[in-house]
Write a protein that holds these residues in place. Structure first.
Motif, mmCIF file in Angstrom:
data_model
loop_
_atom_site.group_PDB
_atom_site.id
_atom_site.type_symbol
_atom_site.label_atom_id
_atom_site.label_comp_id
_atom_site.label_asym_id
_atom_site.label_seq_id
_atom_site.Cartn_x
_atom_site.Cartn_y
_atom_site.Cartn_z
ATOM 1 N N GLN A 186 0.835 -10.023 15.266
ATOM 2 C CA GLN A 186 0.421 -8.828 16.015
ATOM 3 C C GLN A 186 -0.476 -7.958 15.142
ATOM 4 O O GLN A 186 -0.561 -8.170 13.921
ATOM 5 N N ASN A 187 -1.066 -6.942 15.755
ATOM 6 C CA ASN A 187 -1.843 -5.985 14.963
ATOM 7 C C ASN A 187 -0.939 -5.381 13.902
ATOM 8 O O ASN A 187 0.191 -5.005 14.195
ATOM 9 N N GLY A 188 -1.448 -5.331 12.676
ATOM 10 C CA GLY A 188 -0.675 -4.724 11.593
ATOM 11 C C GLY A 188 0.324 -5.667 10.935
ATOM 12 O O GLY A 188 1.078 -5.254 10.053
ATOM 13 N N ALA A 189 0.333 -6.937 11.325
ATOM 14 C CA ALA A 189 1.317 -7.886 10.769
ATOM 15 C C ALA A 189 1.003 -8.264 9.322
ATOM 16 O O ALA A 189 1.892 -8.657 8.567
ATOM 17 N N GLY A 190 -0.273 -8.160 8.947
ATOM 18 C CA GLY A 190 -0.636 -8.476 7.567
ATOM 19 C C GLY A 190 -1.700 -9.560 7.429
ATOM 20 O O GLY A 190 -2.006 -10.002 6.323
ATOM 21 N N LYS A 191 -2.305 -9.965 8.550
ATOM 22 C CA LYS A 191 -3.287 -11.056 8.519
ATOM 23 C C LYS A 191 -4.511 -10.700 7.678
ATOM 24 O O LYS A 191 -4.898 -11.443 6.777
ATOM 25 N N SER A 192 -5.114 -9.540 7.983
ATOM 26 C CA SER A 192 -6.321 -9.146 7.236
ATOM 27 C C SER A 192 -5.995 -8.961 5.765
ATOM 28 O O SER A 192 -6.813 -9.304 4.900
ATOM 29 N N THR A 193 -4.816 -8.411 5.484
ATOM 30 C CA THR A 193 -4.451 -8.190 4.085
ATOM 31 C C THR A 193 -4.435 -9.509 3.324
ATOM 32 O O THR A 193 -5.001 -9.611 2.226
ATOM 33 N N GLU A 232 -10.039 -12.775 13.258
ATOM 34 C CA GLU A 232 -10.148 -12.491 14.695
ATOM 35 C C GLU A 232 -11.564 -12.687 15.253
ATOM 36 O O GLU A 232 -12.109 -11.766 15.886
ATOM 37 N N ALA A 235 2.644 -4.529 3.097
ATOM 38 C CA ALA A 235 1.762 -5.226 4.041
ATOM 39 C C ALA A 235 1.973 -6.731 4.007
ATOM 40 O O ALA A 235 1.804 -7.422 5.015
ATOM 41 N N GLN A 261 3.784 1.274 2.350
ATOM 42 C CA GLN A 261 3.675 0.186 3.319
ATOM 43 C C GLN A 261 3.663 -1.185 2.647
ATOM 44 O O GLN A 261 2.770 -1.500 1.868
ATOM 45 N N TYR A 277 0.887 -1.170 0.000
ATOM 46 C CA TYR A 277 0.000 0.000 0.000
ATOM 47 C C TYR A 277 0.920 1.213 0.000
ATOM 48 O O TYR A 277 1.540 1.515 1.025
HETATM 49 N N1 LIG Z 1 -6.048 0.121 2.857
HETATM 50 C C1 LIG Z 1 -4.830 0.309 3.377
HETATM 51 N N2 LIG Z 1 -4.082 1.376 3.039
HETATM 52 C C2 LIG Z 1 -2.842 1.565 3.541
HETATM 53 N N3 LIG Z 1 -2.238 0.708 4.408
HETATM 54 C C3 LIG Z 1 -2.935 -0.372 4.777
HETATM 55 C C4 LIG Z 1 -4.263 -0.642 4.297
HETATM 56 N N4 LIG Z 1 -4.687 -1.795 4.843
HETATM 57 C C5 LIG Z 1 -3.695 -2.238 5.654
HETATM 58 N N5 LIG Z 1 -2.648 -1.398 5.613
HETATM 59 C C6 LIG Z 1 -1.363 -1.549 6.337
HETATM 60 O O1 LIG Z 1 -0.840 -2.823 6.026
HETATM 61 C C7 LIG Z 1 -0.271 -3.432 7.189
HETATM 62 C C8 LIG Z 1 -0.951 -4.765 7.456
HETATM 63 O O2 LIG Z 1 -2.273 -4.526 7.897
HETATM 64 P P1 LIG Z 1 -3.320 -5.681 8.205
HETATM 65 O O3 LIG Z 1 -4.636 -5.032 8.471
HETATM 66 O O4 LIG Z 1 -3.258 -6.707 7.158
HETATM 67 O O5 LIG Z 1 -2.729 -6.292 9.546
HETATM 68 P P2 LIG Z 1 -3.397 -7.314 10.547
HETATM 69 O O6 LIG Z 1 -2.352 -8.310 10.884
HETATM 70 O O7 LIG Z 1 -4.663 -7.815 10.019
HETATM 71 O O8 LIG Z 1 -3.645 -6.422 11.800
HETATM 72 P P3 LIG Z 1 -5.023 -6.049 12.520
HETATM 73 O O9 LIG Z 1 -5.302 -7.193 13.421
HETATM 74 O O10 LIG Z 1 -4.662 -4.800 13.258
HETATM 75 O O11 LIG Z 1 -6.036 -5.836 11.444
HETATM 76 C C9 LIG Z 1 -0.428 -2.444 8.309
HETATM 77 O O12 LIG Z 1 0.769 -1.718 8.432
HETATM 78 C C10 LIG Z 1 -1.552 -1.532 7.846
HETATM 79 O O13 LIG Z 1 -1.396 -0.245 8.368
#
Ligand SMILES: Nc1ncnc2c1ncn2[C@@H]1O[C@H](COP(=O)(O)OP(=O)(O)OP(=O)(O)O)[C@@H](O)[C@H]1O
Length: 307
Positions: free
Chosen positions: A39-46, A159, A20, A18, A15
């Protein structure tokens, strides 16, 4: 049947500045429950969004049910049930009305599936109660009911235990285990707390800063987190003989430095020390050791759990 429900190859998502997801090779076997830890922000949701088609990768590829070609992949996505982020629940509607709204929106024929999905998640009897008055656990289960519409073979849950109290976590775990066992549904479930997925996941993937650091089976994780009694005595060979004979176990090892790791009798350390002392052994060190799940996770991601 394909051995794998999902395989990703060098999957990368950027992104702007970033990164991800960074060249992720993930594989999920059919019938497994894959605990996706980070952890939060690790990339799971992505990763979940790319797999379900809610976002598009920068590079790399996705194979779902053996299909990776664009059109076939879109088709294969119909076999997935998804609960990523809080789904659009309508607060002033009942559980039934919520699931029915999603059924219509997705064009799934046959109203019967609504009651079936609600029954499956234990929300069959909520009557006129509106979703806004549901507990968080009930809302999570309602999201799961929505994900179960269309009889998916693969559930992707982001989650689902987040914010639940310990009882809610146990209930969700039992429900997912039931869906996996009785319906053979493969499950990808994310969490930032490894122990929440303990006794549920059959496989684990640990992600940190967009990189999949490790994939391992529950047995492998268990072996790495094994606890033991660390024993140091003046004569390790003699101690080994005492443990075998008097404590009737061969679940121990003698390390090169003479330390003994005893994996049995952890709940009765007094019996172990008395047996050794009774044979004239001098105990220099004697303590329980080993990693629990959470410290294993923290160590694996480099101790930066709270960075
Ligand atoms: N639409 C977006 N635009 C810019 N950056 C993004 C976007 N979506 C996610 N990110 C960034 O990509 C990285 C991975 O985010 P992601 O949501 O996949 O993490 P996660 O492991 O699911 O954490 P969480 O549990 O907090 O959702 C993070 O640094 C986040 O800030």
């Amino acid at each position: 049947m394909n051995e794998y429900v999902l395989r990703t190859n060098l999957l990368t998502k950027r992104y702007k500045q970033q990164l991800a997801l960074d060249n992720v090779d993930m594989s999920i076997r059919a019938g497994s429950i894959y605990g996706f830890i980070g952890q939060n922000g690790a990339g799971k949701s992505t990763l979940m969004k790319l797999v379900t088609g809610l976002a598009f990768q920068t590079s790399g590829s996705i194979e779902l049910f053996g299909q990776s070609e664009e059109k076939a992949l879109i088709e294969a996505r119909h076999r997935i049930g998804v609960a990523i982020e809080q789904p659009a629940l309508f607060p002033y509607m009942t559980a039934y009305e919520n699931v029915e709204a999603h059924r219509i929106q997705r064009g799934i024929p046959g109203r019967e599936c609504v009651a079936q999905a609600l029954k499956l998640v234990g929300l069959g009897e909520t009557g006129r109660k509106k979703a806004r008055n549901f507990s968080l656990g009930m809302k999570q289960r309602l999201s799961l009911a929505v994900a179960l519409l269309g009889d998916p073979e693969f559930l992707i849950l982001d989650e689902p235990t987040n914010g639940l109290d310990p009882m809610g976590v146990v209930e969700m775990r039992e429900l997912l285990r039931k869906l996996n066992r009785e319906r053979g549904i493969t499950i990808l479930i994310s969490s930032h707390i490894l122990s929440e997925l303990h006794q549920l996941a059959t496989h684990y993937g640990i992600i940190h800063h967009g990189k999949l650091l490790e994939q391992l089976t529950a047995d492998e994780l268990q072996a790495r987190c094994r606890t033991f009694l660390h024993i140091k005595v003046d004569a390790p060979e003699r101690a080994a003989a005492v443990i075998e004979r008097e404590l009737d176990t061969n679940e121990f090892e003698v390390l090169e430095n003479g330390a003994i790791r005893l994996y049995a009798h952890l709940e009765r350390p007094g019996r172990v020390s008395s047996a050794l002392a009774a044979h004239g052994l001098e105990i220099e060190q004697f303590m329980p050791m080993g990693e629990d799940l959470e410290s294993y996770f923290t160590a694996r991601i480099g101790g930066g759990a709270h960075e």
